[in-house]
Scaffold this motif. Sequence first.
Motif, PDB file in Angstrom:
ATOM      1  N   CYS A   1      41.624  46.092  40.604  1.00 15.84           N
ATOM      2  CA  CYS A   1      40.931  44.972  41.267  1.00 15.84           C
ATOM      3  C   CYS A   1      41.894  44.183  42.146  1.00 15.84           C
ATOM      4  O   CYS A   1      41.554  43.807  43.267  1.00 15.84           O
ATOM      5  CB  CYS A   1      40.289  44.054  40.231  1.00 15.84           C
ATOM      6  N   GLY A   2      43.081  43.909  41.649  1.00 15.60           N
ATOM      7  CA  GLY A   2      44.078  43.187  42.432  1.00 15.60           C
ATOM      8  C   GLY A   2      44.509  43.960  43.660  1.00 15.60           C
ATOM      9  O   GLY A   2      44.638  43.393  44.753  1.00 15.60           O
ATOM     10  N   LEU A   3      44.701  45.261  43.515  1.00  9.07           N
ATOM     11  CA  LEU A   3      45.107  46.092  44.643  1.00  9.07           C
ATOM     12  C   LEU A   3      44.017  46.155  45.704  1.00  9.07           C
ATOM     13  O   LEU A   3      44.295  45.994  46.906  1.00  9.07           O
ATOM     14  CB  LEU A   3      45.459  47.506  44.167  1.00  9.07           C
TER      15      LEU A   3
ATOM     16  N   HIS B   1      38.088  33.941  44.713  1.00 11.92           N
ATOM     17  CA  HIS B   1      36.853  33.873  43.934  1.00 11.92           C
ATOM     18  C   HIS B   1      36.627  35.184  43.177  1.00 11.92           C
ATOM     19  O   HIS B   1      36.310  35.189  41.988  1.00 11.92           O
ATOM     20  CB  HIS B   1      35.677  33.585  44.878  1.00 11.92           C
ATOM     21  N   VAL B   2      36.813  36.291  43.870  1.00  7.14           N
ATOM     22  CA  VAL B   2      36.638  37.605  43.255  1.00  7.14           C
ATOM     23  C   VAL B   2      37.666  37.818  42.147  1.00  7.14           C
ATOM     24  O   VAL B   2      37.331  38.284  41.054  1.00  7.14           O
ATOM     25  CB  VAL B   2      36.747  38.716  44.325  1.00  7.14           C
ATOM     26  N   TRP B   3      38.926  37.490  42.423  1.00  7.44           N
ATOM     27  CA  TRP B   3      39.957  37.720  41.417  1.00  7.44           C
ATOM     28  C   TRP B   3      39.697  36.922  40.150  1.00  7.44           C
ATOM     29  O   TRP B   3      39.763  37.459  39.042  1.00  7.44           O
ATOM     30  CB  TRP B   3      41.350  37.390  41.965  1.00  7.44           C
ATOM     31  N   ILE B   4      39.385  35.654  40.286  1.00 11.46           N
ATOM     32  CA  ILE B   4      39.140  34.822  39.101  1.00 11.46           C
ATOM     33  C   ILE B   4      37.917  35.329  38.341  1.00 11.46           C
ATOM     34  O   ILE B   4      37.935  35.421  37.110  1.00 11.46           O
ATOM     35  CB  ILE B   4      38.979  33.341  39.486  1.00 11.46           C
TER      36      ILE B   4
ATOM     37  N   TRP C   1      38.794  38.719  36.698  1.00 11.86           N
ATOM     38  CA  TRP C   1      39.752  38.497  35.626  1.00 11.86           C
ATOM     39  C   TRP C   1      39.049  37.909  34.403  1.00 11.86           C
ATOM     40  O   TRP C   1      39.276  38.350  33.275  1.00 11.86           O
ATOM     41  CB  TRP C   1      40.864  37.551  36.090  1.00 11.86           C
ATOM     42  N   SER C   2      38.166  36.936  34.626  1.00 14.53           N
ATOM     43  CA  SER C   2      37.435  36.318  33.510  1.00 14.53           C
ATOM     44  C   SER C   2      36.556  37.330  32.794  1.00 14.53           C
ATOM     45  O   SER C   2      36.541  37.395  31.561  1.00 14.53           O
ATOM     46  CB  SER C   2      36.576  35.159  34.010  1.00 14.53           C
ATOM     47  N   VAL C   3      35.828  38.116  33.556  1.00 10.00           N
ATOM     48  CA  VAL C   3      34.943  39.122  32.962  1.00 10.00           C
ATOM     49  C   VAL C   3      35.756  40.175  32.211  1.00 10.00           C
ATOM     50  O   VAL C   3      35.418  40.553  31.090  1.00 10.00           O
ATOM     51  CB  VAL C   3      34.053  39.769  34.042  1.00 10.00           C
TER      52      VAL C   3
ATOM     53  N   THR D   1      48.255  36.413  34.058  1.00 10.51           N
ATOM     54  CA  THR D   1      47.377  37.076  35.021  1.00 10.51           C
ATOM     55  C   THR D   1      46.313  36.155  35.578  1.00 10.51           C
ATOM     56  O   THR D   1      45.578  36.538  36.468  1.00 10.51           O
ATOM     57  CB  THR D   1      46.692  38.296  34.383  1.00 10.51           C
ATOM     58  N   SER D   2      46.206  34.965  35.060  1.00 11.43           N
ATOM     59  CA  SER D   2      45.222  34.016  35.564  1.00 11.43           C
ATOM     60  C   SER D   2      45.680  33.496  36.920  1.00 11.43           C
ATOM     61  O   SER D   2      46.867  33.376  37.182  1.00 11.43           O
ATOM     62  CB  SER D   2      45.067  32.861  34.582  1.00 11.43           C
ATOM     63  N   PHE D   3      44.723  33.158  37.794  1.00 15.92           N
ATOM     64  CA  PHE D   3      45.059  32.693  39.137  1.00 15.92           C
ATOM     65  C   PHE D   3      45.644  31.288  39.096  1.00 15.92           C
ATOM     66  O   PHE D   3      46.605  30.985  39.765  1.00 15.92           O
ATOM     67  CB  PHE D   3      43.808  32.739  40.019  1.00 15.92           C
TER      68      PHE D   3
END
Length: 115
Positions: free
Chosen positions: A97-99, A71-74, A77-79, A6-8
Motif C-alpha cells: 500500500c505504501g509503495l 487519507h488513503v495511507w491512514i 493502515w487503520s484497517v 507505521t502510523s502517519f
Amino acid sequence: MVTSITSFGRSGLYDWMIQRVTAVVLALYTIFMIGYLAFGAELTYEMWSELFQCTAMRIFTLLALLSFAAHVWIGLWSVSTDYIKPTGFRFVFQSVCGLVTFIYVVWGIQILWGI
C-alpha cells in the motif's frame, strides 16, 4: 508506552485530525471539479489544458493529491492493523500500500508539473 512506527501521525488523535483535514481538502477539490465540469462550457482539450496551466490550480491539485495519499495511507493502515492479525502478512500489505501510494504521488507530480 507503546510507540507506533507505521502510523502517519504521532498518535490516534493526530491521525484522526489528518483524516478530517484531508477529507475537507478532497471534498473542496471534488466540488470545484464537479462545478467546473457541470457549469462550464463544453469541455475541450484547450480549456482543460488552460485550467491546469494556472499555478493556483496546479497547487490545489497537488494539495488534493497529497491529501489523497495521506487519507488513503491512514485509512488502510487503520484497517490493516484492525483486521490483519498475522504480522508478516500485515507488513507485506502495508508495504505494498505504501509503495503504490508513493508511485501514484510521484506519477501525479510528474503529470502535473511535467517533470
